[in-house]
Enzyme design. Structure first.
Site, PDB file in Angstrom:
ATOM      1  CB  ILE A 150     -18.629  10.599  24.422  1.00  0.00           C
ATOM      2  CG1 ILE A 150     -19.395  10.393  23.102  1.00  0.00           C
ATOM      3  CG2 ILE A 150     -18.421   9.281  25.141  1.00  0.00           C
ATOM      4  CD1 ILE A 150     -18.659   9.498  22.103  1.00  0.00           C
ATOM      5  CB  SER A 151     -24.020  12.776  24.924  1.00  0.00           C
ATOM      6  OG  SER A 151     -23.718  14.064  25.375  1.00  0.00           O
TER       7      SER A 151
END
Length: 219
Positions: A59-60
Site C-alpha cells: 500500500i503506497s
C-alpha cells in the site's frame, strides 16, 4: 495517540510536503487507511510509509498517493482508469474525487479483498473492478479522462496512451525496478501529441505483463 489525532498529524505532514489541493486532502482524510492495511500493521496505518499487503505488493506511502492524485487534477465529471488496485486505498481516494473509477488488478486475492473494503465503505457504486493484465488497459471503456498507474513502467505505455482521451492526463512512475524511477505526468494534447513532465522520484514495484500462475500465492 488516538486515530483522529494520527490522521490529523498525517494530513498536516502531507500539506507540509506539497499536497496543497484541498479536495485531495479532504478525500484522504475521509478514507480510513486502517481499513486497507493488515492487522499486524494497523498501528502504522496513519504513518507516512508504505506497508506490505501480500503478493509482493505494498500500500503506497500516503504522500505519494496525495501527490499523484493531485497531479491528476480530478473533478467529479472524470472517468478514471487505475492500473493496479492493490489494497484499494488509492482507488477509494480516487472514488471520492471523480465520477467513476475503473480499476484493474492482476492478483485475484488482492482484488477480492479490495472489493470487500470498497463495498464496506459504500464506494462500490463508483468503482468498477476487473481481474486482468493492467498493461492492456480497459479498451472497451475507453477513452478515459484520467489514467493512474501504480506500478513502474519502463516507458510510457502506448496501449494506455491510446485509451487516454484527447486533453486527458495520465500519471505514472517510469523507470527500472533496480534503478531510478520518476513520476511522470502525460498530457495527450492531440491524437499523436503528448506533453510530458517529470514530477518527483519514487520507488514502485514494476508493471508486469500477464497474470500470475493460478497456483501462485494470491492468484
Amino acid at each position: 495517540m488516538s486515530v483522529p489525532s494520527r490522521k490529523i498529524r498525517l494530513i498536516m505532514e502531507l500539506r507540509q510536503n506539497g499536497v496543497s489541493a484541498t479536495p485531495v486532502l479532504a478525500a484522504i482524510e475521509r478514507v480510513p487507511r486502517d481499513a486497507f492495511v493488515s492487522a499486524p500493521f494497523s498501528d502504522q496505518a496513519y504513518e507516512n510509509t508504505a506497508l506490505p499487503i501480500g503478493c509482493g505488493q505494498t500500500i503506497s506511502q500516503p504522500l505519494v498517493v496525495g501527490l499523484m492524485t493531485q497531479a491528476l487534477d480530478l473533478n467529479d465529471r472524470h472517468k478514471v482508469l487505475e492500473i493496479g488496485t492493490g489494497s484499494g486505498y488509492q482507488t477509494a481516494v480516487l472514488a471520492r474525487l471523480c465520477r467513476r473509477v475503473y480499476t484493474i488488478e492482476r492478483h485475484g486475492a488482492l482484488l477480492r479483498e479490495a472489493e470487500a473494503r470498497l463495498t464496506a465503505l459504500g464506494l462500490h457504486r463508483t468503482v468498477v473492478t476487473r481481474e486482468g493484465d493492467g498493461g492492456r488497459g480497459w479498451p472497451e471503456q475507453a477513452p478515459f479522462e484520467r489514467i493512474l498507474v501504480t506500478a513502474a513502467a519502463l516507458d510510457i505505455p502506448k496501449v494506455l496512451v491510446a485509451q487516454l482521451a484527447i486533453g486527458g492526463v495520465m500519471v505514472l512512475p517510469v523507470g527500472k525496478e533496480s534503478g531510478a524511477q520518476e513520476v511522470v505526468r502525460v498530457r495527450r494534447t492531440a491524437e499523436d501529441a503528448l506533453v510530458t513532465e517529470r514530477l518527483f522520484p519514487v520507488r514502485f514495484v514494476p508493471l508486469v505483463d500477464g497474470l500470475p500462475p493460478r497456483d501462485a500465492p494470491g492468484a
